[in-house]
Design a protein around this motif. Sequence first.
Motif, PDB file in Angstrom:
ATOM      1  N   THR A  16       0.781  -1.183   0.090  1.00 17.84           N
ATOM      2  CA  THR A  16       0.041   0.126  -0.051  1.00 17.84           C
ATOM      3  C   THR A  16       0.906   1.058   0.067  1.00 17.84           C
ATOM      4  OG1 THR A  16      -1.810  -1.089   1.102  1.00 17.84           O
ATOM      5  CG2 THR A  16      -1.782   1.089   1.131  1.00 17.84           C
ATOM      6  N   MET A  17       1.843   1.321   0.755  1.00 20.15           N
ATOM      7  CA  MET A  17       2.903   2.443   1.066  1.00 20.15           C
ATOM      8  C   MET A  17       3.670   2.680  -0.161  1.00 20.15           C
ATOM      9  SD  MET A  17       1.713   3.751   3.524  1.00 20.15           S
ATOM     10  CE  MET A  17       2.735   5.135   3.807  1.00 20.15           C
ATOM     11  N   ASN A  18       4.099   1.582  -1.100  1.00 22.16           N
ATOM     12  CA  ASN A  18       5.003   1.850  -1.871  1.00 22.16           C
ATOM     13  C   ASN A  18       4.313   1.109  -3.194  1.00 22.16           C
ATOM     14  OD1 ASN A  18       7.337   2.703  -0.469  1.00 22.16           O
ATOM     15  ND2 ASN A  18       7.236   0.601   0.304  1.00 22.16           N
ATOM     16  N   SER A  19       3.962   2.213  -4.139  1.00 22.11           N
ATOM     17  CA  SER A  19       3.154   1.716  -5.519  1.00 22.11           C
ATOM     18  C   SER A  19       3.761   2.110  -6.639  1.00 22.11           C
ATOM     19  CB  SER A  19       1.631   1.989  -5.084  1.00 22.11           C
ATOM     20  OG  SER A  19       1.541   3.565  -5.111  1.00 22.11           O
ATOM     21  N   CYS A  20       3.535   1.714  -7.795  1.00 21.72           N
ATOM     22  CA  CYS A  20       3.837   2.015  -8.985  1.00 21.72           C
ATOM     23  C   CYS A  20       3.054   1.570 -10.299  1.00 21.72           C
ATOM     24  CB  CYS A  20       5.122   1.788  -9.167  1.00 21.72           C
ATOM     25  SG  CYS A  20       5.744   0.188  -8.921  1.00 21.72           S
ATOM     26  N   SER A  21       2.918   2.059 -11.166  1.00 25.69           N
ATOM     27  CA  SER A  21       2.384   1.439 -12.426  1.00 25.69           C
ATOM     28  C   SER A  21       2.894   1.850 -13.698  1.00 25.69           C
ATOM     29  CB  SER A  21       0.846   1.911 -12.410  1.00 25.69           C
ATOM     30  OG  SER A  21       0.668   3.234 -12.403  1.00 25.69           O
ATOM     31  N   ALA A 115       5.692   5.891  -9.735  1.00 22.39           N
ATOM     32  CA  ALA A 115       6.067   5.164  -8.387  1.00 22.39           C
ATOM     33  C   ALA A 115       5.840   6.349  -7.481  1.00 22.39           C
ATOM     34  CB  ALA A 115       7.313   4.942  -8.333  1.00 22.39           C
ATOM     35  N   TYR A 116       5.519   5.809  -6.181  1.00 19.17           N
ATOM     36  CA  TYR A 116       5.261   6.633  -4.990  1.00 19.17           C
ATOM     37  C   TYR A 116       5.627   6.178  -3.891  1.00 19.17           C
ATOM     38  CZ  TYR A 116       2.390   8.117  -1.103  1.00 19.17           C
ATOM     39  OH  TYR A 116       1.976   8.639   0.135  1.00 19.17           O
ATOM     40  N   ASN A 117       6.359   6.822  -2.846  1.00 13.95           N
ATOM     41  CA  ASN A 117       6.967   6.668  -1.835  1.00 13.95           C
ATOM     42  C   ASN A 117       8.312   5.811  -1.575  1.00 13.95           C
ATOM     43  OD1 ASN A 117       6.853   7.305   1.155  1.00 13.95           O
ATOM     44  ND2 ASN A 117       5.775   5.257   1.420  1.00 13.95           N
ATOM     45  N   TYR A 118       9.008   5.802  -2.697  1.00 14.70           N
ATOM     46  CA  TYR A 118      10.394   5.037  -2.689  1.00 14.70           C
ATOM     47  C   TYR A 118      11.376   6.203  -2.329  1.00 14.70           C
ATOM     48  CZ  TYR A 118       8.272   1.297  -4.761  1.00 14.70           C
ATOM     49  OH  TYR A 118       7.214   0.138  -4.934  1.00 14.70           O
ATOM     50  N   LYS A 119      12.272   5.664  -1.127  1.00 19.58           N
ATOM     51  CA  LYS A 119      13.130   6.793  -0.596  1.00 19.58           C
ATOM     52  C   LYS A 119      14.208   6.980  -1.275  1.00 19.58           C
ATOM     53  CE  LYS A 119      11.741   6.319   4.330  1.00 19.58           C
ATOM     54  NZ  LYS A 119      10.593   5.581   4.571  1.00 19.58           N
ATOM     55  N   THR A 120      14.634   6.031  -2.125  1.00 17.43           N
ATOM     56  CA  THR A 120      15.787   6.064  -2.690  1.00 17.43           C
ATOM     57  C   THR A 120      15.468   5.914  -4.360  1.00 17.43           C
ATOM     58  OG1 THR A 120      16.777   4.014  -2.676  1.00 17.43           O
ATOM     59  CG2 THR A 120      17.040   5.434  -0.887  1.00 17.43           C
ATOM     60  N   SER A 121      16.326   6.470  -5.203  1.00 19.67           N
ATOM     61  CA  SER A 121      16.365   6.241  -6.909  1.00 19.67           C
ATOM     62  C   SER A 121      16.704   4.633  -6.962  1.00 19.67           C
ATOM     63  CB  SER A 121      17.378   6.783  -7.618  1.00 19.67           C
ATOM     64  OG  SER A 121      17.093   8.120  -7.047  1.00 19.67           O
ATOM     65  N   GLU A 122      17.364   3.835  -6.015  1.00 17.32           N
ATOM     66  CA  GLU A 122      17.512   2.500  -6.283  1.00 17.32           C
ATOM     67  C   GLU A 122      16.476   1.585  -5.796  1.00 17.32           C
ATOM     68  OE1 GLU A 122      19.549   4.636  -4.345  1.00 17.32           O
ATOM     69  OE2 GLU A 122      21.478   4.109  -5.487  1.00 17.32           O
ATOM     70  N   LYS A 126      14.568  -0.672  -8.440  1.00 15.22           N
ATOM     71  CA  LYS A 126      14.380  -2.022  -8.211  1.00 15.22           C
ATOM     72  C   LYS A 126      12.745  -2.538  -8.341  1.00 15.22           C
ATOM     73  CE  LYS A 126      15.638  -5.350  -4.361  1.00 15.22           C
ATOM     74  NZ  LYS A 126      14.101  -6.224  -4.238  1.00 15.22           N
ATOM     75  N   ALA A 127      11.947  -1.628  -7.817  1.00  9.96           N
ATOM     76  CA  ALA A 127      10.350  -2.007  -7.757  1.00  9.96           C
ATOM     77  C   ALA A 127      10.040  -2.333  -9.366  1.00  9.96           C
ATOM     78  CB  ALA A 127       9.602  -0.987  -7.046  1.00  9.96           C
ATOM     79  N   TRP A 128      10.664  -1.362 -10.158  1.00 13.30           N
ATOM     80  CA  TRP A 128      10.097  -1.019 -11.443  1.00 13.30           C
ATOM     81  C   TRP A 128      10.515  -2.331 -12.363  1.00 13.30           C
ATOM     82  CZ3 TRP A 128      11.672   4.749 -12.296  1.00 13.30           C
ATOM     83  CH2 TRP A 128      10.510   5.486 -12.079  1.00 13.30           C
ATOM     84  N   LYS A 135       9.270  -2.997 -16.347  1.00 12.00           N
ATOM     85  CA  LYS A 135      10.490  -3.430 -16.649  1.00 12.00           C
ATOM     86  C   LYS A 135      10.377  -3.221 -18.402  1.00 12.00           C
ATOM     87  CE  LYS A 135      13.786  -7.310 -16.668  1.00 12.00           C
ATOM     88  NZ  LYS A 135      13.902  -8.802 -16.162  1.00 12.00           N
ATOM     89  N   GLU A 136       9.196  -3.708 -19.174  1.00  8.65           N
ATOM     90  CA  GLU A 136       9.029  -3.678 -20.423  1.00  8.65           C
ATOM     91  C   GLU A 136       9.417  -2.180 -20.856  1.00  8.65           C
ATOM     92  OE1 GLU A 136       5.673  -4.227 -23.482  1.00  8.65           O
ATOM     93  OE2 GLU A 136       5.598  -5.178 -21.977  1.00  8.65           O
ATOM     94  N   ASN A 137       9.003  -1.300 -20.050  1.00  5.87           N
ATOM     95  CA  ASN A 137       9.338   0.142 -20.437  1.00  5.87           C
ATOM     96  C   ASN A 137      10.741   0.393 -20.334  1.00  5.87           C
ATOM     97  OD1 ASN A 137       6.609   1.022 -21.489  1.00  5.87           O
ATOM     98  ND2 ASN A 137       6.128   1.803 -19.165  1.00  5.87           N
ATOM     99  N   ILE A 138      11.304   0.002 -19.273  1.00 11.06           N
ATOM    100  CA  ILE A 138      12.634   0.340 -18.987  1.00 11.06           C
ATOM    101  C   ILE A 138      13.475  -0.100 -20.284  1.00 11.06           C
ATOM    102  CG2 ILE A 138      14.621   0.154 -17.525  1.00 11.06           C
ATOM    103  CD1 ILE A 138      12.771   0.500 -15.135  1.00 11.06           C
TER     104      ILE A 138
END
Length: 166
Positions: A16-21, A115-122, A126-128, A135-138
Amino acid sequence: MKKIMCAMVFIVMSITMNSCSADSAEGNEDVTTTGQVITSYNYNASELETMQLINEYRVSIGLNALEKNNHISYKCEEHNKYMIDNTVVNHNDFTARSNNIINVLGAKKVGENVAYNYKTSEAALKAWLESPGHKENIEGNYTHFGISVTTDASGKKYYTNIFVKI
Protein backbone atom coordinates in the motif's frame (compact mmCIF):
# COMPACT_ATOMS: atom_id res chain seq x y z
CA MET A 1 -0.28 -17.25 14.62
CA LYS A 2 0.40 -13.74 15.89
CA LYS A 3 3.73 -13.64 14.00
CA ILE A 4 1.99 -14.68 10.77
CA MET A 5 -0.66 -11.96 11.19
CA CYS A 6 2.04 -9.35 11.87
CA ALA A 7 3.93 -10.46 8.77
CA MET A 8 0.78 -10.28 6.66
CA VAL A 9 -0.04 -6.78 7.93
CA PHE A 10 3.53 -5.70 7.14
CA ILE A 11 3.28 -7.07 3.59
CA VAL A 12 -0.06 -5.36 2.96
CA MET A 13 1.27 -2.06 4.34
CA SER A 14 4.41 -2.32 2.20
CA ILE A 15 2.36 -2.81 -0.94
CA THR A 16 0.00 0.00 0.00
CA MET A 17 2.75 2.46 0.92
CA ASN A 18 4.96 1.78 -2.11
CA SER A 19 3.11 1.64 -5.38
CA CYS A 20 3.86 2.04 -9.04
CA SER A 21 2.33 1.40 -12.43
CA ALA A 22 3.21 1.46 -16.13
CA ASP A 23 1.51 2.57 -19.34
CA SER A 24 2.45 3.00 -22.99
CA ALA A 25 1.11 4.45 -26.24
CA GLU A 26 1.99 4.38 -29.93
CA GLY A 27 2.04 7.54 -32.03
CA ASN A 28 -0.32 7.91 -34.99
CA GLU A 29 -1.14 10.42 -37.70
CA ASP A 30 -4.34 11.68 -36.03
CA VAL A 31 -2.66 13.69 -33.27
CA THR A 32 -4.02 17.24 -33.07
CA THR A 33 -2.55 18.41 -29.75
CA THR A 34 -0.41 21.53 -30.07
CA GLY A 35 2.27 22.94 -27.84
CA GLN A 36 5.71 24.45 -27.58
CA VAL A 37 8.93 22.65 -26.79
CA ILE A 38 10.08 23.19 -23.20
CA THR A 39 13.85 23.65 -23.40
CA SER A 40 14.72 24.36 -19.76
CA TYR A 41 14.39 22.00 -16.80
CA ASN A 42 16.28 22.04 -13.50
CA TYR A 43 17.09 18.46 -12.51
CA ASN A 44 17.40 17.59 -8.83
CA ALA A 45 19.89 15.02 -7.53
CA SER A 46 17.27 12.22 -7.31
CA GLU A 47 16.24 12.74 -10.92
CA LEU A 48 19.80 12.67 -12.22
CA GLU A 49 20.59 9.61 -10.12
CA THR A 50 17.51 7.73 -11.31
CA MET A 51 18.29 8.52 -14.95
CA GLN A 52 21.89 7.39 -14.47
CA LEU A 53 20.75 4.12 -12.85
CA ILE A 54 18.29 3.43 -15.67
CA ASN A 55 20.97 4.05 -18.30
CA GLU A 56 23.51 1.91 -16.43
CA TYR A 57 20.96 -0.91 -16.30
CA ARG A 58 20.12 -0.56 -20.02
CA VAL A 59 23.78 -0.58 -21.05
CA SER A 60 24.47 -3.59 -18.77
CA ILE A 61 21.95 -5.65 -20.79
CA GLY A 62 23.21 -4.46 -24.18
CA LEU A 63 20.73 -1.65 -24.84
CA ASN A 64 21.44 1.95 -25.80
CA ALA A 65 21.62 4.61 -23.13
CA LEU A 66 18.72 7.05 -23.37
CA GLU A 67 19.16 10.76 -23.95
CA LYS A 68 17.53 13.00 -21.36
CA ASN A 69 15.04 15.50 -22.70
CA ASN A 70 13.91 18.61 -20.83
CA HIS A 71 10.47 18.73 -22.46
CA ILE A 72 9.74 15.16 -21.40
CA SER A 73 10.93 15.87 -17.85
CA TYR A 74 8.66 18.93 -17.71
CA LYS A 75 5.67 16.76 -18.67
CA CYS A 76 6.71 14.32 -15.91
CA GLU A 77 6.84 17.18 -13.41
CA GLU A 78 3.36 18.34 -14.42
CA HIS A 79 2.04 14.85 -13.70
CA ASN A 80 3.78 14.67 -10.32
CA LYS A 81 2.20 17.99 -9.34
CA TYR A 82 -1.21 16.61 -10.41
CA MET A 83 -0.71 13.43 -8.35
CA ILE A 84 0.40 15.41 -5.29
CA ASP A 85 -2.45 17.93 -5.61
CA ASN A 86 -5.00 15.10 -5.90
CA THR A 87 -3.32 12.63 -3.50
CA VAL A 88 -3.30 9.87 -6.14
CA VAL A 89 -0.79 7.68 -7.95
CA ASN A 90 -2.04 6.99 -11.48
CA HIS A 91 -1.70 7.59 -15.21
CA ASN A 92 -4.57 10.07 -15.53
CA ASP A 93 -4.15 12.18 -18.66
CA PHE A 94 -1.37 9.94 -20.00
CA THR A 95 -2.96 10.22 -23.44
CA ALA A 96 -2.71 14.02 -23.30
CA ARG A 97 0.94 13.83 -22.16
CA SER A 98 1.86 11.31 -24.83
CA ASN A 99 -0.02 13.24 -27.54
CA ASN A 100 1.85 16.41 -26.56
CA ILE A 101 5.19 14.59 -26.78
CA ILE A 102 4.21 12.99 -30.10
CA ASN A 103 3.14 16.35 -31.54
CA VAL A 104 5.90 18.55 -30.13
CA LEU A 105 8.86 16.16 -30.40
CA GLY A 106 7.73 13.90 -33.24
CA ALA A 107 7.75 10.82 -31.01
CA LYS A 108 6.79 7.46 -32.48
CA LYS A 109 6.26 5.67 -29.17
CA VAL A 110 5.74 6.79 -25.56
CA GLY A 111 5.77 4.79 -22.31
CA GLU A 112 5.32 5.91 -18.71
CA ASN A 113 6.23 4.55 -15.29
CA VAL A 114 5.02 6.12 -12.06
CA ALA A 115 5.92 5.30 -8.48
CA TYR A 116 5.27 6.63 -5.01
CA ASN A 117 6.99 6.61 -1.64
CA TYR A 118 10.32 5.05 -2.57
CA LYS A 119 12.98 6.79 -0.49
CA THR A 120 15.85 6.18 -2.92
CA SER A 121 16.34 6.02 -6.66
CA GLU A 122 17.71 2.49 -6.24
CA ALA A 123 14.52 1.36 -4.49
CA ALA A 124 12.27 2.86 -7.19
CA LEU A 125 14.31 1.25 -9.99
CA LYS A 126 14.36 -2.11 -8.19
CA ALA A 127 10.55 -2.03 -7.86
CA TRP A 128 10.14 -1.09 -11.52
CA LEU A 129 12.44 -3.91 -12.63
CA GLU A 130 10.46 -6.41 -10.54
CA SER A 131 7.24 -5.42 -12.33
CA PRO A 132 6.79 -6.78 -15.89
CA GLY A 133 5.09 -3.64 -17.26
CA HIS A 134 7.67 -1.26 -15.81
CA LYS A 135 10.56 -3.45 -16.86
CA GLU A 136 9.15 -3.56 -20.40
CA ASN A 137 9.22 0.25 -20.52
CA ILE A 138 12.74 0.45 -19.07
CA GLU A 139 14.00 -2.14 -21.58
CA GLY A 140 11.88 -0.82 -24.46
CA ASN A 141 12.92 0.40 -27.89
CA TYR A 142 13.30 4.04 -26.86
CA THR A 143 15.79 6.80 -27.60
CA HIS A 144 14.96 9.51 -25.04
CA PHE A 145 13.52 9.87 -21.58
CA GLY A 146 12.55 12.33 -18.93
CA ILE A 147 11.88 12.10 -15.24
CA SER A 148 10.53 14.03 -12.32
CA VAL A 149 11.02 13.09 -8.69
CA THR A 150 8.94 15.43 -6.54
CA THR A 151 8.64 15.37 -2.76
CA ASP A 152 5.27 16.29 -1.24
CA ALA A 153 4.75 18.28 1.98
CA SER A 154 4.91 15.10 4.09
CA GLY A 155 8.27 14.06 2.60
CA LYS A 156 6.98 11.29 0.31
CA LYS A 157 8.47 11.10 -3.20
CA TYR A 158 6.44 10.85 -6.41
CA TYR A 159 8.18 9.53 -9.52
CA THR A 160 7.06 9.94 -13.13
CA ASN A 161 9.38 8.55 -15.81
CA ILE A 162 8.46 8.85 -19.49
CA PHE A 163 10.25 6.93 -22.25
CA VAL A 164 10.11 8.11 -25.86
CA LYS A 165 11.24 6.86 -29.25
CA ILE A 166 11.98 9.75 -31.58
